[in-house]
Design an enzyme around this catalytic site. Structure first.
Site, PDB file in Angstrom:
ATOM      1  N   HIS A 123      58.001  19.598  24.572  1.00 46.36           N
ATOM      2  CA  HIS A 123      58.540  21.228  24.740  1.00 46.36           C
ATOM      3  C   HIS A 123      59.249  21.648  23.896  1.00 46.36           C
ATOM      4  O   HIS A 123      60.339  21.120  23.829  1.00 46.36           O
ATOM      5  CB  HIS A 123      58.775  21.339  26.180  1.00 46.36           C
ATOM      6  CG  HIS A 123      57.614  20.999  27.357  1.00 46.36           C
ATOM      7  ND1 HIS A 123      56.465  21.757  27.471  1.00 46.36           N
ATOM      8  CD2 HIS A 123      57.566  19.695  28.269  1.00 46.36           C
ATOM      9  CE1 HIS A 123      55.840  21.165  28.593  1.00 46.36           C
ATOM     10  NE2 HIS A 123      56.605  19.880  28.929  1.00 46.36           N
ATOM     11  N   HIS A 133      50.741  17.070  23.743  1.00 48.69           N
ATOM     12  CA  HIS A 133      50.482  16.146  24.630  1.00 48.69           C
ATOM     13  C   HIS A 133      49.786  15.094  23.773  1.00 48.69           C
ATOM     14  O   HIS A 133      48.864  15.326  23.229  1.00 48.69           O
ATOM     15  CB  HIS A 133      49.803  16.414  25.877  1.00 48.69           C
ATOM     16  CG  HIS A 133      49.073  15.254  26.636  1.00 48.69           C
ATOM     17  ND1 HIS A 133      47.948  15.031  26.354  1.00 48.69           N
ATOM     18  CD2 HIS A 133      49.807  14.116  27.356  1.00 48.69           C
ATOM     19  CE1 HIS A 133      47.296  13.764  26.929  1.00 48.69           C
ATOM     20  NE2 HIS A 133      48.599  13.279  27.810  1.00 48.69           N
ATOM     21  N   ASN A 135      48.410  10.691  24.550  1.00 46.52           N
ATOM     22  CA  ASN A 135      48.570   9.229  24.931  1.00 46.52           C
ATOM     23  C   ASN A 135      47.375   8.261  24.727  1.00 46.52           C
ATOM     24  O   ASN A 135      46.281   9.013  24.356  1.00 46.52           O
ATOM     25  CB  ASN A 135      48.622   9.295  26.724  1.00 46.52           C
ATOM     26  CG  ASN A 135      47.415   9.727  27.475  1.00 46.52           C
ATOM     27  OD1 ASN A 135      46.614   8.942  27.509  1.00 46.52           O
ATOM     28  ND2 ASN A 135      47.445  10.974  27.865  1.00 46.52           N
ATOM     29  N   ARG A 137      45.939   4.289  25.874  1.00 46.93           N
ATOM     30  CA  ARG A 137      46.426   3.434  26.892  1.00 46.93           C
ATOM     31  C   ARG A 137      45.065   2.214  26.858  1.00 46.93           C
ATOM     32  O   ARG A 137      43.999   2.367  26.635  1.00 46.93           O
ATOM     33  CB  ARG A 137      46.313   3.793  28.371  1.00 46.93           C
ATOM     34  CG  ARG A 137      45.323   4.708  28.790  1.00 46.93           C
ATOM     35  CD  ARG A 137      45.482   5.621  30.111  1.00 46.93           C
ATOM     36  NE  ARG A 137      44.534   6.351  30.132  1.00 46.93           N
ATOM     37  CZ  ARG A 137      44.044   7.586  29.823  1.00 46.93           C
ATOM     38  NH1 ARG A 137      44.899   7.887  28.919  1.00 46.93           N
ATOM     39  NH2 ARG A 137      42.976   8.208  30.181  1.00 46.93           N
ATOM     40  N   HIS A 197      41.648  26.407  38.824  1.00 45.19           N
ATOM     41  CA  HIS A 197      42.044  27.460  39.539  1.00 45.19           C
ATOM     42  C   HIS A 197      42.728  28.645  38.930  1.00 45.19           C
ATOM     43  O   HIS A 197      43.058  29.758  39.550  1.00 45.19           O
ATOM     44  CB  HIS A 197      43.130  27.095  40.668  1.00 45.19           C
ATOM     45  CG  HIS A 197      44.406  26.675  40.053  1.00 45.19           C
ATOM     46  ND1 HIS A 197      44.593  25.288  39.598  1.00 45.19           N
ATOM     47  CD2 HIS A 197      45.497  27.319  39.721  1.00 45.19           C
ATOM     48  CE1 HIS A 197      45.960  25.140  39.121  1.00 45.19           C
ATOM     49  NE2 HIS A 197      46.430  26.448  38.961  1.00 45.19           N
TER      50      HIS A 197
END
Length: 297
Positions: A123, A133, A135, A137, A197
């Site tokens: 941020h 962002h 990532n 894994r 939403h």
């Protein structure tokens, strides 16, 4: 578990650590080099590093990781770059979630697991600089293994040329693996980083994959590495370009509202957040993705 898989797991965990070290060094260099524009007269930020642990039901060793967080820098308001290597037995809720996943059979019969990865959320202080962002894994069970991850850009003030650069850099990195990968992973990111939403995406997309098991571990590991390698050349030039721009209250307000949107997604929908909390990992590390300040209207 075969000796070969022990080696592969060690290689994956070592790669995530290497990528973490490269990103931390780059971000601290961006702090040091910020010599003009907003906040340039302030003290350059540095990462604070702490060990994290995962608790198991019987108190046995269940792994952990490193949490690296920078707060209140010249460029980064809050950024976390975490790595982890955790293992043990999945609880019932996590078993149910994993059992429904593609390519992960047998979790109820034998719920042992191992997982390692890197997770990053940044941020930014200047609202012209996009949040981001990333990532990657690896997940292992006695029945299967898979890779996952990606990166996505989250500007509150979008610049079309920045979006184009971010996507073009990722495409260039993925194309050697096959021309089908970038469009497939881009579409997957558009679907995954969507907030039902709010009827909108949380940002301008990127790339994302999950449950990646082609049957060729080396090929899937190489793909995962290149997803990680794409991150800094896709993101760092945008930071260098936008950190010098001036801004006012309206731009800062837009940033805080967008951060609220980001927090909603991570708390309601993000798989990694749910998995980390359900498997007993350090809550501060799991929730480091949340912004330091946000606003709802």
């Amino acid at each position: 578990m075969t000796a070969e898989m022990k080696t592969e797991k060690a290689r994956a965990a070592a790669w995530f650590r290497t990528l973490r070290d490269e990103i931390v060094a780059c971000f601290e260099a961006l702090e040091q080099s910020h010599s003009e524009g907003p906040f340039s007269s302030e003290t350059a930020g540095q990462f604070e590093v702490s060990e994290t642990t995962r608790s198991s039901a019987d108190g046995s060793d269940a792994g952990g990781g490193l949490m690296s967080v920078m707060r209140g820098g010249r460029v980064f308001e809050k950024v976390g770059v975490n790595i982890s290597e955790v293992y043990g037995t999945l609880g019932e809720r996590a078993q149910n979630a994993m059992a429904a996943r593609k390519g992960l059979p047998g979790m109820k019969e034998d719920p042992r697991f191992w997982a390692s990865g890197i997770s990053l959320v940044a941020h930014m202080r200047n609202p012209h600089v996009p949040a981001v962002h990333m990532n990657t894994r690896m997940f292992w069970t006695p029945h299967a293994w898979w890779f996952g991850g990606g990166s996505d850009l989250n500007p509150c003030l979008e610049y079309k040329e920045d979006t184009a650069h971010f996507h073009a850099t990722q495409k260039t990195q993925l194309d050697p693996h096959g021309s089908e990968f970038y469009p497939r992973l881009k579409d997957w990111a558009d679907e995954y980083f969507y907030i039902p939403h709010r009827n909108r995406a949380r940002g301008v997309g990127g790339i994302f994959m999950d449950d990646q098991n082609s049957g060729d571990w080396e090929a899937d590991f190489a793909l995962t590495q290149d997803i990680g390698r794409a991150f800094l050349p896709a993101f760092a030039p945008l930071v260098e370009k936008r950190r010098v721009q001036t801004f006012g209250e309206a731009e800062k307000d837009a940033q805080l509202i967008h951060r609220g949107l980001y927090a909603e997604y991570n708390l309601v929908y993000d798989r990694g957040t749910k998995f980390g909390l359900e498997t007993g990992h350090d809550a501060n590390a799991v929730l480091m993705s949340l912004p330091p300040l946000a606003k709802w209207v």
